[in-house]
Design a protein around this motif. Structure first.
Motif, PDB file in Angstrom:
ATOM      1  N   ALA A 236       0.868  -1.179   0.000  1.00 12.68           N
ATOM      2  CA  ALA A 236       0.000   0.000   0.000  1.00 12.68           C
ATOM      3  C   ALA A 236       0.902   1.225   0.000  1.00 12.68           C
ATOM      4  O   ALA A 236       1.920   1.244   0.689  1.00 12.68           O
ATOM      5  N   GLU A 237       0.542   2.252  -0.757  1.00 11.28           N
ATOM      6  CA  GLU A 237       1.353   3.463  -0.804  1.00 11.28           C
ATOM      7  C   GLU A 237       0.499   4.648  -1.224  1.00 11.28           C
ATOM      8  O   GLU A 237      -0.571   4.495  -1.816  1.00 11.28           O
ATOM      9  N   THR A 238       0.995   5.844  -0.909  1.00  8.82           N
ATOM     10  CA  THR A 238       0.237   7.060  -1.210  1.00  8.82           C
ATOM     11  C   THR A 238       0.711   7.767  -2.464  1.00  8.82           C
ATOM     12  O   THR A 238       0.003   8.643  -2.969  1.00  8.82           O
ATOM     13  N   GLY A 239       1.914   7.451  -2.971  1.00 11.33           N
ATOM     14  CA  GLY A 239       2.512   8.304  -3.976  1.00 11.33           C
ATOM     15  C   GLY A 239       3.048   9.571  -3.312  1.00 11.33           C
ATOM     16  O   GLY A 239       3.091   9.682  -2.083  1.00 11.33           O
ATOM     17  N   VAL A 240       3.449  10.566  -4.114  1.00  9.82           N
ATOM     18  CA  VAL A 240       4.137  11.728  -3.567  1.00  9.82           C
ATOM     19  C   VAL A 240       3.196  12.761  -2.942  1.00  9.82           C
ATOM     20  O   VAL A 240       3.656  13.709  -2.301  1.00  9.82           O
ATOM     21  N   GLY A 241       1.909  12.592  -3.104  1.00 13.06           N
ATOM     22  CA  GLY A 241       0.960  13.528  -2.515  1.00 13.06           C
ATOM     23  C   GLY A 241       0.522  13.102  -1.128  1.00 13.06           C
ATOM     24  O   GLY A 241       1.008  12.123  -0.563  1.00 13.06           O
ATOM     25  N   ALA A 242      -0.408  13.869  -0.571  1.00 13.36           N
ATOM     26  CA  ALA A 242      -0.960  13.531   0.736  1.00 13.36           C
ATOM     27  C   ALA A 242      -1.893  12.331   0.600  1.00 13.36           C
ATOM     28  O   ALA A 242      -2.513  12.113  -0.439  1.00 13.36           O
ATOM     29  N   GLY A 243      -1.986  11.552   1.658  1.00 15.40           N
ATOM     30  CA  GLY A 243      -2.869  10.397   1.641  1.00 15.40           C
ATOM     31  C   GLY A 243      -2.581   9.455   2.786  1.00 15.40           C
ATOM     32  O   GLY A 243      -1.767   9.739   3.664  1.00 15.40           O
ATOM     33  N   MET A 244      -3.244   8.328   2.761  1.00 14.75           N
ATOM     34  CA  MET A 244      -3.092   7.319   3.797  1.00 14.75           C
ATOM     35  C   MET A 244      -2.959   5.950   3.129  1.00 14.75           C
ATOM     36  O   MET A 244      -3.839   5.530   2.380  1.00 14.75           O
ATOM     37  N   ALA A 245      -1.844   5.282   3.368  1.00 15.09           N
ATOM     38  CA  ALA A 245      -1.613   3.942   2.836  1.00 15.09           C
ATOM     39  C   ALA A 245      -2.114   2.930   3.861  1.00 15.09           C
ATOM     40  O   ALA A 245      -1.608   2.886   4.984  1.00 15.09           O
ATOM     41  N   VAL A 246      -3.099   2.129   3.471  1.00 13.36           N
ATOM     42  CA  VAL A 246      -3.762   1.209   4.399  1.00 13.36           C
ATOM     43  C   VAL A 246      -3.587  -0.221   3.915  1.00 13.36           C
ATOM     44  O   VAL A 246      -3.752  -0.510   2.720  1.00 13.36           O
ATOM     45  N   ALA A 247      -3.248  -1.115   4.840  1.00 20.23           N
ATOM     46  CA  ALA A 247      -3.115  -2.532   4.503  1.00 20.23           C
ATOM     47  C   ALA A 247      -3.525  -3.377   5.698  1.00 20.23           C
ATOM     48  O   ALA A 247      -3.488  -2.920   6.840  1.00 20.23           O
ATOM     49  N   GLU A 248      -3.916  -4.608   5.410  1.00 20.35           N
ATOM     50  CA  GLU A 248      -4.298  -5.556   6.456  1.00 20.35           C
ATOM     51  C   GLU A 248      -3.375  -6.765   6.380  1.00 20.35           C
ATOM     52  O   GLU A 248      -3.258  -7.386   5.321  1.00 20.35           O
ATOM     53  N   ILE A 249      -2.696  -7.073   7.478  1.00 19.05           N
ATOM     54  CA  ILE A 249      -1.709  -8.146   7.499  1.00 19.05           C
ATOM     55  C   ILE A 249      -1.860  -8.958   8.781  1.00 19.05           C
ATOM     56  O   ILE A 249      -1.988  -8.391   9.871  1.00 19.05           O
ATOM     57  N   ASP A 250      -1.815 -10.263   8.653  1.00 20.18           N
ATOM     58  CA  ASP A 250      -1.654 -11.138   9.807  1.00 20.18           C
ATOM     59  C   ASP A 250      -0.153 -11.155  10.089  1.00 20.18           C
ATOM     60  O   ASP A 250       0.605 -11.884   9.443  1.00 20.18           O
ATOM     61  N   VAL A 251       0.295 -10.322  11.002  1.00 16.23           N
ATOM     62  CA  VAL A 251       1.727 -10.076  11.170  1.00 16.23           C
ATOM     63  C   VAL A 251       2.504 -11.322  11.561  1.00 16.23           C
ATOM     64  O   VAL A 251       3.502 -11.666  10.906  1.00 16.23           O
TER      65      VAL A 251
END
Length: 281
Positions: A236-251
């Protein structure tokens, strides 16, 4: 443990603490609405970063805050049942530190003072002296700040201390020389991404990377918040702008899978890493 929903933020923060708290509150509410349990905000998100990296004496810097002071308690109250990581200028009494704190509604869970200082940052901050992981309701976390991640020993120290999740908060700008008009093509942006992927892969841990966005003083930040899985892949990533990178992981499951055949921590040979002994080929 079930899958953990986590997020890293790319956003713009400045000197005005009330404005910064308004942005932080909005982002925490957005994350909570998305069932995020671990949220990483950028370096210096409470009070802003430095205006330049030239040791500018005219820059008073961000306001120093006590780790046990009202501002950090306010952040903890906003976090509530979430775990939130955020950067700030720490009042160390006779010194200031570029620090990152991890909080929940229960209070401070961990605090880290930036060890490695780029360019003129040492004119504004004293240096921290170590790296350590700590337990939280979402797993064992290790924190670092920006330039810290350029040093493999830093992330390795956290992994050896049992960190399952590495959280790096940054105010990472674009290149100061030969700057690219398009931040996506900026060489410091490429380095930022490479360090994130390498630190996750070499330690086989989950990696959250938050960063400032926009501009502040003479600095133009590269954004690029992301979540990286233990194989070094950005999920998950936002790129160079503002944003929120969200991911779900069984760590725990992700770490077990990554380390099953080739365990980078397990297969270390520390005895081979020191200075060459006389007569050794």
């Amino acid at each position: 443990m079930s899958a953990l929903r986590m997020a890293a933020v790319s956003a713009e923060f400045g000197r005005d603490l009330e404005e910064d708290f308004a942005v932080a509150e909005r982002l925490i509410k957005e994350a909570r609405t998305g069932d995020v349990r671990l949220l990483a905000l950028p370096e210096a998100c409470l009070g802003g970063y430095l205006l330049s990296l030239d040791g500018d004496a005219a820059d008073a810097g961000p306001p120093p805050l006590a780790v046990d002071g009202p501002e950090i308690r306010r952040l903890a109250a906003l976090a509530g049942d979430m775990v939130v990581v955020a950067g700030y200028c720490e009042d160390g009494g006779d010194a200031r530190y570029n620090s990152v704190v991890c909080v929940s509604g229960d209070g401070v869970l961990g605090n880290h003072r930036k060890v490695h200082q780029p360019l003129g940052e040492n004119a504004s901050y004293s240096s921290g002296d170590g790296f350590g992981a700590f337990d939280t309701p979402v797993g064992r976390i290790g924190m670092m700040i920006c330039y810290d991640k350029a040093f493999p020993e830093a992330a390795r120290a956290l992994a050896l201390d049992g960190a399952q999740i590495g959280v790096c908060v940054s105010a990472w700008p674009g290149s100061r020389t030969n700057a690219a008009a398009d931040l996506e093509r900026d060489r410091w942006k490429r380095r930022f991404d490479l360090f994130d992927r390498a630190r996750a892969l070499e330690n086989q841990i989950v990696w959250l990377s938050a960063n400032q966005a926009g501009t502040f003083g003479s600095l133009r930040f590269v954004g690029s918040a992301k979540v990286v899985e233990p194989g070094g892949e950005i999920i998950a990533e936002t790129g160079v702008g503002a944003g929120m990178a969200v991911a779900e992981i069984d760590v725990p499951a992700a770490l077990e899978t990554a380390r099953r055949s080739m365990g980078h921590l397990r297969d270390r040979r520390p005895e081979a890493y020191g200075p060459r002994r006389e007569g050794r080929p």
